[in-house]
Motif scaffolding. Sequence first.
Motif, PDB file in Angstrom:
ATOM      1  N   ARG A   5       0.823  -1.222   0.000  1.00  0.00           N
ATOM      2  CA  ARG A   5       0.000   0.000   0.000  1.00  0.00           C
ATOM      3  C   ARG A   5       0.851   1.264   0.000  1.00  0.00           C
ATOM      4  O   ARG A   5       0.388   2.318  -0.429  1.00  0.00           O
ATOM      5  CB  ARG A   5      -0.953   0.009   1.196  1.00  0.00           C
ATOM      6  N   PHE A  20       0.940   2.678  -3.527  1.00  0.00           N
ATOM      7  CA  PHE A  20      -0.321   3.001  -4.177  1.00  0.00           C
ATOM      8  C   PHE A  20      -0.963   4.158  -3.418  1.00  0.00           C
ATOM      9  O   PHE A  20      -1.758   3.961  -2.501  1.00  0.00           O
ATOM     10  CB  PHE A  20      -1.233   1.775  -4.222  1.00  0.00           C
ATOM     11  N   ASN A  62      -3.065   7.487  -2.297  1.00  0.00           N
ATOM     12  CA  ASN A  62      -4.425   8.005  -2.446  1.00  0.00           C
ATOM     13  C   ASN A  62      -4.705   8.999  -1.334  1.00  0.00           C
ATOM     14  O   ASN A  62      -3.951   9.094  -0.371  1.00  0.00           O
ATOM     15  CB  ASN A  62      -5.460   6.877  -2.454  1.00  0.00           C
ATOM     16  N   GLY A  63      -5.762   9.741  -1.488  1.00  0.00           N
ATOM     17  CA  GLY A  63      -6.167  10.678  -0.460  1.00  0.00           C
ATOM     18  C   GLY A  63      -5.404  11.996  -0.504  1.00  0.00           C
ATOM     19  O   GLY A  63      -4.686  12.292  -1.451  1.00  0.00           O
ATOM     20  N   ALA A 123      -1.436  12.039  -1.026  1.00  0.00           N
ATOM     21  CA  ALA A 123      -0.949  11.218  -2.135  1.00  0.00           C
ATOM     22  C   ALA A 123       0.424  11.659  -2.631  1.00  0.00           C
ATOM     23  O   ALA A 123       1.302  10.834  -2.879  1.00  0.00           O
ATOM     24  CB  ALA A 123      -1.954  11.213  -3.283  1.00  0.00           C
ATOM     25  N   HIS A 126      -1.432   1.599 -12.066  1.00  0.00           N
ATOM     26  CA  HIS A 126      -1.551   2.200 -10.737  1.00  0.00           C
ATOM     27  C   HIS A 126      -0.286   1.982  -9.930  1.00  0.00           C
ATOM     28  O   HIS A 126       0.382   0.954 -10.057  1.00  0.00           O
ATOM     29  CB  HIS A 126      -2.746   1.606  -9.985  1.00  0.00           C
ATOM     30  N   GLN A 185       2.512   7.160 -11.507  1.00  0.00           N
ATOM     31  CA  GLN A 185       1.546   6.712 -12.522  1.00  0.00           C
ATOM     32  C   GLN A 185       1.637   7.568 -13.777  1.00  0.00           C
ATOM     33  O   GLN A 185       1.618   7.051 -14.892  1.00  0.00           O
ATOM     34  CB  GLN A 185       0.123   6.779 -11.961  1.00  0.00           C
TER      35      GLN A 185
END
Length: 89
Positions: free
Chosen positions: A19, A22, A24-25, A28, A59, A67
């Motif tokens: 994780r 990868f 996110n949020g 990031a 991703h 990315q």
Amino acid sequence: MIPNLDWLDDAACAGMDSRAFFANGCHARAQVHAAQQVCGTCPVQAECRNWAIQTGERHGVWGGMSQQELRRTRRRFTDRSKSTTREAA
């Protein structure tokens, strides 16, 4: 044919929580930067990057590339292959 992924054993991220690669949020950008720091120490960074480009990974951070960087590189790689194929025909 099963791809040779022996290089994974030597990866700096081996054993890490995937994780971390990868993002996110709202954090990031910081997550991507932290993942790229790990990749910067990796002895198999090139193999990881090449694998992600060749398999179309969409991703995460692979071989130190975000990315967006992977997409741009894949586009250049694909465009170059198409022009080489056209020239050969």
